[in-house]
Motif scaffolding. Structure first.
Motif, PDB file in Angstrom:
ATOM      1  N   ARG A  72       0.972  -1.000   0.063  1.00  0.00           N
ATOM      2  CA  ARG A  72      -0.059   0.034  -0.003  1.00  0.00           C
ATOM      3  C   ARG A  72       0.913   1.242   0.154  1.00  0.00           C
ATOM      4  N   ALA A  73       2.113   1.178   0.480  1.00  0.00           N
ATOM      5  CA  ALA A  73       2.957   2.384   0.548  1.00  0.00           C
ATOM      6  C   ALA A  73       3.581   2.539  -0.856  1.00  0.00           C
ATOM      7  N   MET A  74       3.441   1.620  -1.828  1.00  0.00           N
ATOM      8  CA  MET A  74       3.760   1.659  -3.184  1.00  0.00           C
ATOM      9  C   MET A  74       2.583   2.003  -3.784  1.00  0.00           C
ATOM     10  N   ASP A  75       1.377   2.438  -3.254  1.00  0.00           N
ATOM     11  CA  ASP A  75       0.089   2.556  -3.961  1.00  0.00           C
ATOM     12  C   ASP A  75      -0.378   1.562  -4.859  1.00  0.00           C
ATOM     13  N   VAL A  76      -0.009   0.453  -4.346  1.00  0.00           N
ATOM     14  CA  VAL A  76      -0.479  -0.952  -5.169  1.00  0.00           C
ATOM     15  C   VAL A  76      -2.057  -0.854  -4.862  1.00  0.00           C
ATOM     16  N   PRO A  77      -2.894  -1.037  -5.961  1.00  0.00           N
ATOM     17  CA  PRO A  77      -4.298  -1.067  -5.751  1.00  0.00           C
ATOM     18  C   PRO A  77      -4.710  -2.206  -5.307  1.00  0.00           C
ATOM     19  N   LEU A  78      -5.968  -1.981  -4.288  1.00  0.00           N
ATOM     20  CA  LEU A  78      -6.379  -3.215  -3.683  1.00  0.00           C
ATOM     21  C   LEU A  78      -6.805  -4.495  -4.562  1.00  0.00           C
ATOM     22  N   PRO A  79      -7.159  -4.218  -5.625  1.00  0.00           N
ATOM     23  CA  PRO A  79      -7.556  -5.754  -6.688  1.00  0.00           C
ATOM     24  C   PRO A  79      -6.009  -6.158  -6.855  1.00  0.00           C
ATOM     25  N   GLU A  80      -4.995  -5.422  -7.173  1.00  0.00           N
ATOM     26  CA  GLU A  80      -3.634  -6.111  -7.309  1.00  0.00           C
ATOM     27  C   GLU A  80      -2.891  -6.681  -6.283  1.00  0.00           C
ATOM     28  N   LEU A  81      -3.396  -5.987  -4.791  1.00  0.00           N
ATOM     29  CA  LEU A  81      -2.765  -6.447  -3.758  1.00  0.00           C
ATOM     30  C   LEU A  81      -3.754  -7.765  -3.467  1.00  0.00           C
ATOM     31  N   SER A  96       7.477 -12.893 -10.116  1.00  0.00           N
ATOM     32  CA  SER A  96       7.376 -12.297 -11.129  1.00  0.00           C
ATOM     33  C   SER A  96       6.257 -11.334 -11.070  1.00  0.00           C
ATOM     34  N   VAL A  97       5.106 -11.613 -10.091  1.00  0.00           N
ATOM     35  CA  VAL A  97       3.914 -10.650  -9.737  1.00  0.00           C
ATOM     36  C   VAL A  97       4.477  -9.635  -9.117  1.00  0.00           C
ATOM     37  N   LEU A  98       5.241  -9.653  -8.153  1.00  0.00           N
ATOM     38  CA  LEU A  98       5.939  -8.550  -7.292  1.00  0.00           C
ATOM     39  C   LEU A  98       6.742  -7.795  -8.156  1.00  0.00           C
ATOM     40  N   LYS A  99       7.641  -8.316  -8.986  1.00  0.00           N
ATOM     41  CA  LYS A  99       8.678  -7.584  -9.775  1.00  0.00           C
ATOM     42  C   LYS A  99       7.778  -6.742 -10.763  1.00  0.00           C
ATOM     43  N   SER A 100       6.828  -7.374 -11.305  1.00  0.00           N
ATOM     44  CA  SER A 100       5.803  -6.731 -12.155  1.00  0.00           C
ATOM     45  C   SER A 100       5.112  -5.395 -11.592  1.00  0.00           C
ATOM     46  N   SER A 101       4.651  -5.605 -10.311  1.00  0.00           N
ATOM     47  CA  SER A 101       3.981  -4.547  -9.687  1.00  0.00           C
ATOM     48  C   SER A 101       4.888  -3.358  -9.408  1.00  0.00           C
ATOM     49  N   ILE A 102       6.262  -3.718  -8.676  1.00  0.00           N
ATOM     50  CA  ILE A 102       7.169  -2.652  -8.658  1.00  0.00           C
ATOM     51  C   ILE A 102       7.832  -1.924  -9.845  1.00  0.00           C
ATOM     52  N   SER A 103       7.883  -2.683 -10.904  1.00  0.00           N
ATOM     53  CA  SER A 103       8.188  -2.024 -12.145  1.00  0.00           C
ATOM     54  C   SER A 103       7.225  -1.167 -12.525  1.00  0.00           C
ATOM     55  N   ALA A 104       5.919  -1.529 -12.653  1.00  0.00           N
ATOM     56  CA  ALA A 104       4.870  -0.543 -12.917  1.00  0.00           C
ATOM     57  C   ALA A 104       4.818   0.647 -12.169  1.00  0.00           C
ATOM     58  N   LYS A 105       5.030   0.514 -10.648  1.00  0.00           N
ATOM     59  CA  LYS A 105       5.080   1.430  -9.999  1.00  0.00           C
ATOM     60  C   LYS A 105       6.430   2.405 -10.160  1.00  0.00           C
ATOM     61  N   MET A 106       7.301   1.922 -10.521  1.00  0.00           N
ATOM     62  CA  MET A 106       8.589   2.744 -10.965  1.00  0.00           C
ATOM     63  C   MET A 106       8.155   3.572 -12.297  1.00  0.00           C
ATOM     64  N   ASP A 107       7.793   2.792 -13.122  1.00  0.00           N
ATOM     65  CA  ASP A 107       7.264   3.569 -14.352  1.00  0.00           C
ATOM     66  C   ASP A 107       6.304   4.727 -14.098  1.00  0.00           C
ATOM     67  N   SER A 108       5.431   4.647 -13.396  1.00  0.00           N
ATOM     68  CA  SER A 108       4.397   5.671 -12.796  1.00  0.00           C
ATOM     69  C   SER A 108       5.197   6.680 -12.040  1.00  0.00           C
ATOM     70  N   ILE A 109       6.155   6.483 -11.204  1.00  0.00           N
ATOM     71  CA  ILE A 109       6.901   7.423 -10.534  1.00  0.00           C
ATOM     72  C   ILE A 109       7.746   8.135 -11.602  1.00  0.00           C
ATOM     73  N   ASP A 110       8.138   7.600 -12.602  1.00  0.00           N
ATOM     74  CA  ASP A 110       8.997   8.247 -13.602  1.00  0.00           C
ATOM     75  C   ASP A 110       8.053   9.414 -14.434  1.00  0.00           C
ATOM     76  N   GLN A 111       7.169   8.809 -14.611  1.00  0.00           N
ATOM     77  CA  GLN A 111       6.098   9.688 -15.464  1.00  0.00           C
ATOM     78  C   GLN A 111       5.656  10.862 -14.694  1.00  0.00           C
ATOM     79  N   ARG A 112       5.490  10.540 -13.232  1.00  0.00           N
ATOM     80  CA  ARG A 112       4.829  12.034 -12.209  1.00  0.00           C
ATOM     81  C   ARG A 112       6.223  12.830 -12.247  1.00  0.00           C
ATOM     82  N   ILE A 113       7.402  12.427 -12.114  1.00  0.00           N
ATOM     83  CA  ILE A 113       8.727  13.162 -11.981  1.00  0.00           C
ATOM     84  C   ILE A 113       8.841  14.097 -13.279  1.00  0.00           C
ATOM     85  N   ALA A 114       8.609  13.383 -14.572  1.00  0.00           N
ATOM     86  CA  ALA A 114       8.495  14.117 -15.702  1.00  0.00           C
ATOM     87  C   ALA A 114       7.709  15.082 -15.758  1.00  0.00           C
ATOM     88  N   GLU A 115       6.265  15.022 -15.478  1.00  0.00           N
ATOM     89  CA  GLU A 115       5.099  15.973 -15.160  1.00  0.00           C
ATOM     90  C   GLU A 115       5.612  16.911 -14.378  1.00  0.00           C
TER      91      GLU A 115
END
Length: 142
Positions: A72-81, A96-115
């Motif tokens: 939840r600290a990584m803002d993983v949504p409840l359905p994914e959790l 692989s599930v955790l790596k995928s979630s973490i990777s997606a969160k990192m991408d989201s953070i990178d996008q937010r940083i660019a914005e």
């Protein structure tokens, strides 16, 4: 004054449901209200209920809550959790599930940083072109 907590589940066997929701809250750092919410969402379940209707949990719930808090600290949504917990409880490796979630969160953070960087540049441009009005109020014609 220290509060004596009941013996851990290992003292009564690995699955003795002996922790009431308040004890789980104190040990996990998760509020009672949030624990109830997670129960209502199906993320966790009490092992049983006491004769008085209190939810009773195994000590293993503390590990589940630690995982939930981290995700939840990584803002993983409840359905994914819920999916991650389901895979974990099935005994199947979920790397692989955790790596995928973490990777997606990192991408989201990178996008937010660019914005945010883009917004910062725009604000900097506004500041550089700013002209003081000298304290006089400017009326806006309707």
């Amino acid at each position: 004054m220290a509060v004596a907590l009941p013996a851990a589940a290992s003292d009564h066997g690995p699955s003795a449901p002996n922790l009431r929701i308040g004890e789980v809250s104190r040990r996990s750092g998760v509020s009672v209200k949030t624990i109830r919410f997670y129960c209502d969402q199906g993320l966790i379940q009490p092992s049983t209920r006491s004769e008085g209707g209190f939810r009773l949990f195994d000590a293993a719930i503390l590990k589940d809550l630690a995982i939930i808090r981290a995700l939840r600290a990584m803002d993983v949504p409840l359905p994914e959790l819920a999916r991650i917990l389901e895979v974990r409880r099935s005994g199947v490796c979920n790397c692989s599930v955790l790596k995928s979630s973490i990777s997606a969160k990192m991408d989201s953070i990178d996008q937010r940083i660019a914005e945010l960087a883009s917004m910062k540049e725009e604000l900097g441009g506004l500041l550089q072109g700013w002209q003081d009005c000298g304290g006089a109020k400017v009326s806006v014609a309707e």
